[in-house]
Design a protein around this motif. Structure first.
Motif: not given
Ligand code: PNS
Length: 169
Positions: A116-127
């Protein structure tokens, strides 16, 4: 793999859902065939909302998204992911300060279940500065969180919280 839907689990406390979470869920929904938003049920003592309320707010916020599912889980996350046939765990990363805790969890989860792979995502800058904890704090002190949480959450927060400085003791 052709024929295999790519399922991701996005776990969290969601107490409450913020627009940062919404942003990550929308990104995940574009990337995976299905994203299962999994609300942790091991009720924290200081939780503001019951699990059922968190689930209801998430369901309302994502009622128009066919590939977003809202569920609850307890116990080990990797066990839940396996049950749901998910190959990916999604987590949002806002700032470097998130990194250490997130890396520990990702590596522990990999130790427990290497497939099971963990994938990180960045939210839009304003958040990037928005967190459930600060949302609760601002609301409890009478501040506005408009634009930082979905309208359904804002509404429930309004009903839930009387600013502590206005509260009668
Ligand atoms: O929104 P949160 O509170 O940062 O989410 C934390 C969560 C739910 C992802 C984390 O506490 C978790 O995965 N709990 C399940 C317990 C578990 O599997 N622990 C071992 C691996 S770290």
């Amino acid at each position: 793999m052709a024929g295999h839907p790519r399922i991701a689990v996005y776990p969290g406390s969601f107490d409450p859902l913020t627009n940062g979470h919404v942003d990550i869920i929308e990104r995940g929904a574009r990337l995976f065939d299905r994203i299962v938003v999994a609300v942790l049920t091991n009720a924290e003592k200081h939780a503001l909302f019951e699990t059922s309320e968190r689930v209801a707010m998430l369901r309302e916020a994502f009622s128009g998204h066919a590939n977003v599912e809202v569920d609850t889980f307890g116990g080990l996350l990797v066990e839940y992911a396996r049950q749901r046939q998910a190959s990916v765990i999604v987590r949002g990363l806002r700032a470097v300060s998130d990194f250490e805790y997130e890396m520990q969890m990702a590596l522990m989860n990999r130790h427990l279940s290497a497939d099971i792979e963990t994938v990180f995502m960045m939210p839009a800058e304003q958040y990037t500065y928005v967190s459930s904890r600060l949302v609760k704090e601002v609301v409890s002190l009478g501040g506005s969180v408009a634009g930082l949480v979905p309208p359904v959450v804002e509404e429930r927060l309004r009903h839930r919280s009387t600013p502590s400085h206005q509260r009668r003791v």
